[in-house]
Design an enzyme around this catalytic site. Structure first.
Site, PDB file in Angstrom:
ATOM      1  CE1 TYR A  65      -3.080  -3.006   0.420  1.00 43.88           C
ATOM      2  CE2 TYR A  65      -3.525  -2.336   2.666  1.00 43.88           C
ATOM      3  CZ  TYR A  65      -3.745  -3.190   1.616  1.00 43.88           C
ATOM      4  OH  TYR A  65      -4.639  -4.218   1.768  1.00 43.88           O
ATOM      5  CG  HIS A 121      -1.087  -8.612   0.418  1.00 43.11           C
ATOM      6  ND1 HIS A 121      -0.767  -7.285   0.590  1.00 43.11           N
ATOM      7  CD2 HIS A 121      -2.389  -8.623   0.078  1.00 43.11           C
ATOM      8  CE1 HIS A 121      -1.842  -6.544   0.356  1.00 43.11           C
ATOM      9  NE2 HIS A 121      -2.834  -7.336   0.033  1.00 43.11           N
TER      10      HIS A 121
HETATM   11  N1  LIG Z   1      -5.780  -8.733   1.554  1.00 40.56           N
HETATM   12  C1  LIG Z   1      -6.162  -8.218   0.401  1.00 40.56           C
HETATM   13  O1  LIG Z   1      -5.770  -8.683  -0.666  1.00 40.56           O
HETATM   14  C2  LIG Z   1      -7.111  -7.043   0.400  1.00 40.56           C
HETATM   15  C3  LIG Z   1      -7.855  -6.749  -0.752  1.00 40.56           C
HETATM   16  C4  LIG Z   1      -8.775  -5.686  -0.712  1.00 40.56           C
HETATM   17  C5  LIG Z   1      -8.906  -4.939   0.460  1.00 40.56           C
HETATM   18  N2  LIG Z   1      -8.153  -5.228   1.566  1.00 40.56           N
HETATM   19  C6  LIG Z   1      -8.264  -4.432   2.810  1.00 40.56           C
HETATM   20  O2  LIG Z   1      -9.630  -4.325   3.159  1.00 40.56           O
HETATM   21  C7  LIG Z   1      -9.986  -2.953   3.339  1.00 40.56           C
HETATM   22  C8  LIG Z   1     -11.468  -2.766   3.045  1.00 40.56           C
HETATM   23  O3  LIG Z   1     -11.847  -3.262   1.786  1.00 40.56           O
HETATM   24  P1  LIG Z   1     -12.217  -2.352   0.550  1.00 40.56           P
HETATM   25  O4  LIG Z   1     -11.611  -1.014   0.753  1.00 40.56           O
HETATM   26  O5  LIG Z   1     -11.883  -3.125  -0.655  1.00 40.56           O
HETATM   27  O6  LIG Z   1     -13.780  -2.268   0.521  1.00 40.56           O
HETATM   28  P2  LIG Z   1     -15.049  -1.963   1.448  1.00 40.56           P
HETATM   29  O7  LIG Z   1     -14.670  -1.692   2.856  1.00 40.56           O
HETATM   30  O8  LIG Z   1     -15.975  -3.081   1.166  1.00 40.56           O
HETATM   31  O9  LIG Z   1     -15.668  -0.673   0.731  1.00 40.56           O
HETATM   32  C9  LIG Z   1     -15.139   0.602   0.852  1.00 40.56           C
HETATM   33  C10 LIG Z   1     -16.075   1.582   0.167  1.00 40.56           C
HETATM   34  O10 LIG Z   1     -17.355   1.559   0.804  1.00 40.56           O
HETATM   35  C11 LIG Z   1     -17.786   2.884   1.082  1.00 40.56           C
HETATM   36  N3  LIG Z   1     -18.526   2.895   2.363  1.00 40.56           N
HETATM   37  C12 LIG Z   1     -18.200   2.250   3.511  1.00 40.56           C
HETATM   38  N4  LIG Z   1     -19.113   2.494   4.474  1.00 40.56           N
HETATM   39  C13 LIG Z   1     -20.050   3.330   3.914  1.00 40.56           C
HETATM   40  C14 LIG Z   1     -21.231   3.926   4.400  1.00 40.56           C
HETATM   41  N5  LIG Z   1     -21.655   3.731   5.661  1.00 40.56           N
HETATM   42  N6  LIG Z   1     -21.953   4.723   3.549  1.00 40.56           N
HETATM   43  C15 LIG Z   1     -21.540   4.915   2.286  1.00 40.56           C
HETATM   44  N7  LIG Z   1     -20.417   4.375   1.770  1.00 40.56           N
HETATM   45  C16 LIG Z   1     -19.670   3.580   2.572  1.00 40.56           C
HETATM   46  C17 LIG Z   1     -16.527   3.708   1.185  1.00 40.56           C
HETATM   47  O11 LIG Z   1     -16.800   5.036   0.750  1.00 40.56           O
HETATM   48  P3  LIG Z   1     -16.564   6.325   1.711  1.00 40.56           P
HETATM   49  O12 LIG Z   1     -15.090   6.442   1.909  1.00 40.56           O
HETATM   50  O13 LIG Z   1     -17.149   7.434   0.933  1.00 40.56           O
HETATM   51  O14 LIG Z   1     -17.293   6.058   2.991  1.00 40.56           O
HETATM   52  C18 LIG Z   1     -15.571   3.001   0.219  1.00 40.56           C
HETATM   53  O15 LIG Z   1     -15.702   3.534  -1.071  1.00 40.56           O
HETATM   54  C19 LIG Z   1      -9.008  -2.217   2.404  1.00 40.56           C
HETATM   55  O16 LIG Z   1      -8.856  -0.864   2.720  1.00 40.56           O
HETATM   56  C20 LIG Z   1      -7.734  -3.020   2.646  1.00 40.56           C
HETATM   57  O17 LIG Z   1      -7.084  -2.582   3.846  1.00 40.56           O
HETATM   58  C21 LIG Z   1      -7.274  -6.272   1.541  1.00 40.56           C
END
Ligand SMILES: NC(=O)c1ccc[n+]([C@@H]2O[C@H](COP(=O)([O-])OP(=O)(O)OC[C@H]3O[C@@H](n4cnc5c(N)ncnc54)[C@H](OP(=O)(O)O)[C@@H]3O)[C@@H](O)[C@H]2O)c1
Ligand SMILES: *[C@@H]1O[C@H](CO)[C@@H](O)[C@H](O)[C@H]1NC(C)=O
Ligand SMILES: *[C@@H]1O[C@H](CO)[C@@H](O)[C@H](O)[C@H]1NC(C)=O
Ligand SMILES: *[C@@H]1O[C@H](CO)[C@@H](O)[C@H](O)[C@H]1NC(C)=O
Ligand SMILES: *[C@@H]1O[C@H](CO)[C@@H](O)[C@H](O)[C@H]1NC(C)=O
Length: 286
Positions: A65, A121
């Site tokens: 990241y 990862h």
């Molecule tokens: N290990 C891996 O390979 C891997 C892969 C993907 C992700 N990750 C980790 O998992 C974390 C989370 O996953 P993600 O970022 O993919 O997706 P997520 O948490 O499913 O979705 C994030 C999105 O949802 C929106 N959101 C969240 N709560 C909301 C609410 N109450 N109302 C409106 N919109 C909302 C956010 O927008 P706003 O900012 O506008 O609220 C953002 O655009 C990542 O940051 C990362 O650290 C790890």
């Protein structure tokens, strides 16, 4: 006095309080951590500041990241001790010559002498050999808990053939529409805590969770948002979560899932949504 009370009220109302679960002997992990991967990496400082200033203590980052340095910066600004947060970070892969260097880089960038949970990862390279290096660091206490990410059932099985320490966590894509059911099952059978990433479908990436009719009707019944239902479904299946939001208000709403309970009927209806994803592939750099 009255003025002070009035000023305190809005904060008191949005205080984030996340329960913990034991993921390895003596290691308690918050069941929700804020994530700073993905497209929002440019907002990492703001995301971490918003989260820790309202009481969040779990943070999920990774070497790839390229934003780990914001964690010690924001902790210092907020006056929060290292020992009072739970930091999950990752090394990119099982490519053996890079394992030590990646762990040492994580420690340096995070300005810390220990990591609460370190994950591999991606299962690329010689994972049994890489795992034995993680086990050495774990034995020395530098890595309090060690785990994996994006491992499917057969990759977990291969690792378990030689592992002396069972992975504490397998962090996989898991939301009500989209997940690898076999990876989920195998991890659970082995008492590996499953950590959901993209738990709310990453803004439409895994399909339309926000406007899904089944989720909407359950949300309306409990007077919560569809995001809260999607998160609660994961927690009620005894998994933990890393989610992402830049906004302090969204973070607080997403964390406010410990005062309602989904019924067995709700859970069954949500279980049936598996496979209704319209999403594509995993986003780059997350
Ligand atoms: N290990 C891996 O390979 C891997 C892969 C993907 C992700 N990750 C980790 O998992 C974390 C989370 O996953 P993600 O970022 O993919 O997706 P997520 O948490 O499913 O979705 C994030 C999105 O949802 C929106 N959101 C969240 N709560 C909301 C609410 N109450 N109302 C409106 N919109 C909302 C956010 O927008 P706003 O900012 O506008 O609220 C953002 O655009 C990542 O940051 C990362 O650290 C790890
Ligand atoms: C699973 O692992 C956790 C964390 O180490 C532990 O507290 C729990 O007792 C284990 N459960 C079983 C059935 O082994
Ligand atoms: C960063 O945060 C701001 C303010 O919350 C938001 O408007 C913007 O969309 C975020 N950027 C990304 C890439 O998420
Ligand atoms: C796990 O992933 C590997 C590599 O993509 C693939 O060859 C294997 O078939 C997968 N196994 C399962 C059980 O999904
Ligand atoms: C989609 O959801 C419905 C229930 O709403 C369910 O019957 C169906 O099996 C799900 N899966 C797919 C692939 O359509």
């Amino acid at each position: 006095m009255l003025l002070r009370l009035l000023l305190l009220l809005p904060w008191a109302a949005c205080e984030v309080k996340i329960p913990t679960v034991e993921i390895a002997k003596g290691v308690q992990m918050p069941v929700m951590s804020i994530g700073i991967g993905g497209l929002e990496r440019s907002n990492a400082s703001e995301i971490v500041a918003n989260w820790i200033n309202q009481g969040g203590r779990g943070i999920d980052t990774a070497l790839i990241y390229q934003d780990q340095q914001v964690v010690p910066e924001e902790l210092a600004k907020a006056g929060i001790d290292r020992k009072d947060v739970f930091i999950t970070t990752k090394i990119p892969s099982c490519i053996v010559p890079s394992v030590k260097f990646s762990i040492e880089s994580d420690l340096k960038l995070l300005k810390t002498d220990y990591i609460d949970l370190l994950l591999i990862h991606d299962p690329i390279g010689d994972c049994p050999k890489a795992w034995s290096i993680l086990e050495d660091y774990h034995r020395q206490g530098v890595l309090r808990a060690i785990g994996i990410s994006n491992f499917n059932a057969s990759q977990v099985d291969t690792l378990m053939k030689t592992a002396k320490v069972t992975p504490a966590v397998n962090q996989i894509e898991l939301n009500v529409l989209e997940y690898d059911a076999e990876a989920l099952e195998r991890s659970k059978q082995l008492n590996i805590t499953v950590e959901a990433y993209s738990p709310v479908g990453r803004s439409g990436h895994s399909g339309d969770i926000r406007d899904n009719q089944v989720i909407k009707s359950i949300a309306a019944k409990h007077s919560v948002s569809t995001y809260q239902v999607a998160l609660k479904w994961i927690l009620q299946h005894d998994n933990v979560i890393t989610f992402q939001s830049s906004s302090a208000e969204h973070q607080a709403q997403d964390a406010d899932v410990f005062r309602f309970q989904l019924t067995d009927e709700d859970m069954k209806a949500l279980d049936q949504l598996h496979g209704n994803s319209t999403g594509g592939v995993r986003p780059i750099l997350v």
